[in-house]
Design an enzyme around this catalytic site. Structure first.
Site, PDB file in Angstrom:
ATOM      1  N   ASN A   1      40.482 -75.408  12.158  1.00 41.70           N
ATOM      2  CA  ASN A   1      39.144 -75.999  12.078  1.00 41.70           C
ATOM      3  C   ASN A   1      38.241 -75.067  11.280  1.00 41.70           C
ATOM      4  OD1 ASN A   1      37.918 -74.048  14.006  1.00 41.70           O
ATOM      5  ND2 ASN A   1      39.446 -74.983  15.348  1.00 41.70           N
TER       6      ASN A   1
ATOM      7  N   LYS B   1      30.436 -81.036  30.270  1.00 38.59           N
ATOM      8  CA  LYS B   1      31.365 -79.908  30.090  1.00 38.59           C
ATOM      9  C   LYS B   1      31.141 -78.822  31.133  1.00 38.59           C
ATOM     10  CE  LYS B   1      32.194 -80.389  25.513  1.00 38.59           C
ATOM     11  NZ  LYS B   1      32.002 -80.121  24.109  1.00 38.59           N
TER      12      LYS B   1
ATOM     13  N   LYS C   1      34.295 -78.141  33.506  1.00 33.73           N
ATOM     14  CA  LYS C   1      35.019 -76.881  33.309  1.00 33.73           C
ATOM     15  C   LYS C   1      34.536 -75.787  34.264  1.00 33.73           C
ATOM     16  CE  LYS C   1      36.062 -78.086  28.542  1.00 33.73           C
ATOM     17  NZ  LYS C   1      36.756 -77.619  27.368  1.00 33.73           N
TER      18      LYS C   1
END
Ligand code: CTP
Length: 396
Positions: A210, A338, A342
């Site tokens: 990426n 998130k 997480k």
């Protein structure tokens, strides 16, 4: 970074004296007040005018310089300075410092200095450097609290190759920054940071990656280090530079990064996952280069381990976990999800709204998503923002 700091640099008779001109220039750009003191021998290699031009201060050579304002200059400078570096330091001057001989401006001022770090960066021929008398002098100076910057190995001006080369200006600057750049508010803290992209091999030639360059993660690691933390940097492939004192673990794939984090996260107070980890990796890595055909190619991908999630599920109560999030839409909403999913303590939500934010540039726009609220940080450089993030993690 060095505004308001006074630095004295003692330059002795060595061909490497020219490197100090560049060091002065770098220090000046960081707004330090720099005073160069040269030995008489050093003036054979570089003219004091060079340093005067670069620092804006008079370069001192003679202890009894009558052109200078009446003041016991060696004492007044020693009283004002925050750091004293001797670079390049010759065997002769090292011997004098160890013996307490003060027969010129440099050795006299250094003898009178006790306000901060005293750094000696030797430069000389290999045999001189290996001479047990010199080594004994360096050991003694260490005991007296001097920091010795071991010379590099390389081609020396005398034609020999070996240890004795003055380290680069960048390394000398790093040493100065470590002592003066920031207060040591993270002293004693262990911080693990992931940074950069990962590479997922397709065959021996190709990989999936990426646009991450590691700039943000390295800024965090470097500033945490300058603020006194013990930093472990788990990095994917990146050309960014980490300070020498950082424990850097190089990784390539998401699996490498997962293993490095798994092996190292436990004894850290803060864990910051800044890396752009691939979510998928080729199911099979071809042993040989895949030859093209006239047909389309399909590559089957497997999920990688979610490193942030793993640490979130396994962290101890006293460990604080910070993740990053980069979205193209619904940045705040997705980042909040998130944080929950997480089990992180904070998410740094990155914007890629324009070409001044996100991948590969020196600036960024970050919003901090915490359990007790949202804090939008001002637009700034990644170095500035990394300090703001480090300020914030102390309060988590
Ligand atoms: N991350 C990680 N391991 C992965 C993928 C991501 O540790 N395999 C971490 C990143 O370092 C970052 C955070 O997770 O701190 C956010 O990554 P992102 O891929 O945006 O999260 P996802 O929840 O996977 O987002 P999306 O659903 O958009 O893919």
């Amino acid at each position: 970074m060095l505004k308001g700091k006074t630095i004295v640099i003692g330059v002795t008779g060595s061909i490497a004296a020219y490197k100090i001109a560049n060091l002065c220039s770098m220090l000046k750009k960081l707004h330090a007040d720099i005073h160069v003191i040269m030995t008489k021998n050093a003036t054979n290699f570089i003219n004091p005018i060079t340093f005067e031009t670069l620092t804006g201060n008079k370069c001192l050579v003679d202890t009894f310089d009558r052109n200078f304002e009446f003041n016991v200059e060696h004492v007044s400078l020693a009283k004002r300075a925050d750091l004293f570096m001797v670079a390049p330091a010759s065997a002769n001057v090292i011997g004098k410092i160890r013996a307490g001989i003060c027969d010129d401006m440099l050795t006299t001022t250094l003898f009178a200095f006790n306000r901060g770090a005293k750094i000696i960066a030797p430069a000389m021929n290999t045999n001189m450097y290996d001479n047990p008398i010199l080594q004994d002098n360096l050991e003694a100076l260490k005991k007296y609290g001097y920091e010795i910057v071991e010379p590099a190995i390389g081609y020396l001006a005398c034609g020999d190759t070996g240890r004795g080369k003055l380290v680069s200006e960048e390394i000398l600057l790093d040493k100065i920054l470590f002592h003066l750049a920031y207060p040591k508010d993270l002293l004693g803290k262990n911080i693990l940071i992931t940074a950069g992209p990962t590479r997922e091999a397709i065959d021996p030639v190709r990989y999936i990656t990426n646009h991450s360059t590691g700039k943000m993660g390295y800024a965090l690691a470097n500033n945490a280090y300058l603020r006194g933390a013990n930093v472990t940097l788990v990095s994917g492939p990146s050309i960014e530079k980490a300070y020498d004192g950082i424990n850097k673990i190089d990784t390539i794939s998401a699996l490498d990064m997962f293993n490095a984090v798994k092996d190292n996260y436990k004894n850290n107070d803060y864990i910051i996952m800044c890396a752009a980890v691939a979510d998928y990796t080729p199911k099979n890595v071809s042993e040989n280069k895949i030859k093209k055909t006239d047909d389309d190619l399909k590559i089957e991908l497997n999920r990688t381990n979610d490193i942030l999630k793993f640490v979130g599920e396994n962290k101890l109560d006293n460990q604080k976990l910070v993740g990053f999030s980069m979205e193209t839409c619904d940045l705040i909403e997705n980042s909040k999800k998130k944080l929950e999913k997480k089990n992180a303590d904070m998410i740094c939500a990155n914007s890629i709204s324009d070409n001044k934010t996100g991948f590969g540039v020196d600036t960024n726009k970050i919003t901090l998503i915490k359990r007790n609220g949202i804090n939008e940080l001002p637009f700034g450089t990644k170095v500035e923002l990394s300090n703001m993030i480090l300020d914030e993690i102390k309060n988590l």
